[in-house]
Design an enzyme around this catalytic site. Structure first.
Site, PDB file in Angstrom:
ATOM      1  N   HIS A 146       0.858  -1.187   0.000  1.00 42.85           N
ATOM      2  CA  HIS A 146       0.000   0.000   0.000  1.00 42.85           C
ATOM      3  C   HIS A 146       0.889   1.230   0.000  1.00 42.85           C
ATOM      4  O   HIS A 146       1.811   1.339   0.807  1.00 42.85           O
ATOM      5  CB  HIS A 146      -0.895   0.004   1.234  1.00 42.85           C
ATOM      6  CG  HIS A 146      -1.569   1.319   1.509  1.00 42.85           C
ATOM      7  ND1 HIS A 146      -2.325   1.977   0.562  1.00 42.85           N
ATOM      8  CD2 HIS A 146      -1.576   2.094   2.628  1.00 42.85           C
ATOM      9  CE1 HIS A 146      -2.774   3.103   1.087  1.00 42.85           C
ATOM     10  NE2 HIS A 146      -2.335   3.196   2.335  1.00 42.85           N
ATOM     11  N   TYR A 167      -2.074  -1.066 -22.008  1.00 43.13           N
ATOM     12  CA  TYR A 167      -2.470  -2.474 -21.883  1.00 43.13           C
ATOM     13  C   TYR A 167      -1.991  -3.145 -20.600  1.00 43.13           C
ATOM     14  O   TYR A 167      -2.440  -4.251 -20.263  1.00 43.13           O
ATOM     15  CB  TYR A 167      -1.993  -3.263 -23.095  1.00 43.13           C
ATOM     16  CG  TYR A 167      -0.494  -3.353 -23.265  1.00 43.13           C
ATOM     17  CD1 TYR A 167       0.270  -4.245 -22.510  1.00 43.13           C
ATOM     18  CD2 TYR A 167       0.167  -2.572 -24.213  1.00 43.13           C
ATOM     19  CE1 TYR A 167       1.632  -4.344 -22.676  1.00 43.13           C
ATOM     20  CE2 TYR A 167       1.527  -2.668 -24.394  1.00 43.13           C
ATOM     21  CZ  TYR A 167       2.265  -3.554 -23.630  1.00 43.13           C
ATOM     22  OH  TYR A 167       3.625  -3.643 -23.793  1.00 43.13           O
ATOM     23  N   HIS A 208      -6.240   9.076  -1.432  1.00 44.64           N
ATOM     24  CA  HIS A 208      -5.423   8.331  -0.479  1.00 44.64           C
ATOM     25  C   HIS A 208      -4.199   7.697  -1.121  1.00 44.64           C
ATOM     26  O   HIS A 208      -3.077   8.018  -0.753  1.00 44.64           O
ATOM     27  CB  HIS A 208      -6.304   7.276   0.191  1.00 44.64           C
ATOM     28  CG  HIS A 208      -5.664   6.533   1.320  1.00 44.64           C
ATOM     29  ND1 HIS A 208      -6.381   5.971   2.352  1.00 44.64           N
ATOM     30  CD2 HIS A 208      -4.371   6.229   1.587  1.00 44.64           C
ATOM     31  CE1 HIS A 208      -5.562   5.396   3.214  1.00 44.64           C
ATOM     32  NE2 HIS A 208      -4.329   5.525   2.754  1.00 44.64           N
ATOM     33  N   TYR A 263       3.573 -14.132 -20.756  1.00 45.53           N
ATOM     34  CA  TYR A 263       4.791 -13.325 -20.877  1.00 45.53           C
ATOM     35  C   TYR A 263       5.889 -13.853 -19.963  1.00 45.53           C
ATOM     36  O   TYR A 263       5.632 -14.325 -18.865  1.00 45.53           O
ATOM     37  CB  TYR A 263       4.479 -11.869 -20.517  1.00 45.53           C
ATOM     38  CG  TYR A 263       5.674 -10.956 -20.524  1.00 45.53           C
ATOM     39  CD1 TYR A 263       6.200 -10.463 -21.713  1.00 45.53           C
ATOM     40  CD2 TYR A 263       6.310 -10.611 -19.327  1.00 45.53           C
ATOM     41  CE1 TYR A 263       7.302  -9.631 -21.717  1.00 45.53           C
ATOM     42  CE2 TYR A 263       7.400  -9.769 -19.321  1.00 45.53           C
ATOM     43  CZ  TYR A 263       7.886  -9.288 -20.515  1.00 45.53           C
ATOM     44  OH  TYR A 263       8.980  -8.455 -20.508  1.00 45.53           O
TER      45      TYR A 263
END
Length: 267
Positions: A146, A167, A208, A263
């Site tokens: 966070h 993307y 935030h 990927y």
């Protein structure tokens, strides 16, 4: 550009941690103030030595602190804002509240169970503990990052969802939603974040910051950094007078998301 495949090394480390923790799930840990180095672990109840348990916790804590320091170095947080956590069995290691990351030591490890009861360390856990714990209880997350990243926070004040500017939104499951504002550290904010994360691995928190989770700390951090970059690109493109940025269609994003799942390197 990275995804879950590029986070494999981090996942392997956490898999090792998880394996070492499995036999001791549900045990409470105490802090051993008499010993130097790694924090004390659970009593040996299944034949696994105390030293091995301590090493598992110490390795996870070291990786958590390294990730937390990256958020500062890369400008995603200022001071002691933001927080980082990683799940080890049924224990969640979290950054402590109000302590600069560069001051954290091995003996400062903080851990709670999934109900929020402190089982490791004496420092108080992050004030955003309810948000972290709800994510762990309701998703398959093994790590949470966070931040108060500037561009992402700016975008959170402007739109209910980050426009499809790139993307890489496919790497977090689709268009990134904005969780409605609620006071930090509250169950209300945690609930808002969980709703914004439905089918996603990242979201914005209105006025935030950001939250991203992953199968490893490396993956959670990478998703955080990609989200901040996408927000910056959208703000830059939107700032040109008289022009509006071209956005991807949902079909284009879906196609890119499928390719992103393949990927990176194979084993």
């Amino acid at each position: 550009m990275t995804d879950g495949h590029d986070a494999r090394d981090g996942q392997d480390r956490l898999d090792e941690v998880e394996h070492g923790a499995a036999d001791a799930r549900g045990e409470r840990y105490g802090r051993d103030d008499e010993r130097e180095g790694p924090p004390a672990g659970a009593a040996d109840v299944t034949g696994q030595g105390r030293d091995a348990r301590d090493a598992v916790i110490a390795a996870a804590w070291e990786e958590l602190v390294t990730t937390a320091r990256r958020t500062v170095t890369d400008g995603l947080v200022v001071g002691t804002s933001g927080n980082v956590s990683v799940r080890v069995g049924d224990t969640v290691l979290v950054t402590p509240t109000g302590v600069p990351y560069d001051r954290l030591k091995p003996s400062d490890a903080v851990g709670v169970d999934l109900d929020g009861r402190q089982v490791l360390g004496s420092l108080r856990p992050t004030s955003e503990l309810p948000m972290h714990l709800l994510v762990y209880r309701e998703t398959d997350a093994r790590a949470v990052v966070h931040t108060h990243a500037a561009h992402a926070t700016a975008v959170s004040t402007l739109v209910p969802e980050l426009p499809l500017i790139h993307y890489m939104a496919g790497a977090v499951g689709g268009p990134v939603r904005v969780a409605p504002y609620a006071t930090y550290g509250t169950p209300e904010l945690a609930a808002n974040v969980l709703r914004a994360l439905e089918g996603r691995a990242a979201c914005l928190l209105q006025n935030h910051g950001t939250l991203a989770h992953g199968a490893s700390l490396d993956q959670a951090y990478d998703r955080t950094a990609q989200l901040e970059w996408m927000c910056r690109v959208w703000l830059l493109a939107s700032s040109v007078p008289g022009l509006a940025p071209n956005l991807l269609s949902p079909a284009q994003l879906d196609e890119a998301g499928e390719r992103l799942r393949g990927y990176g390197q194979r084993d």
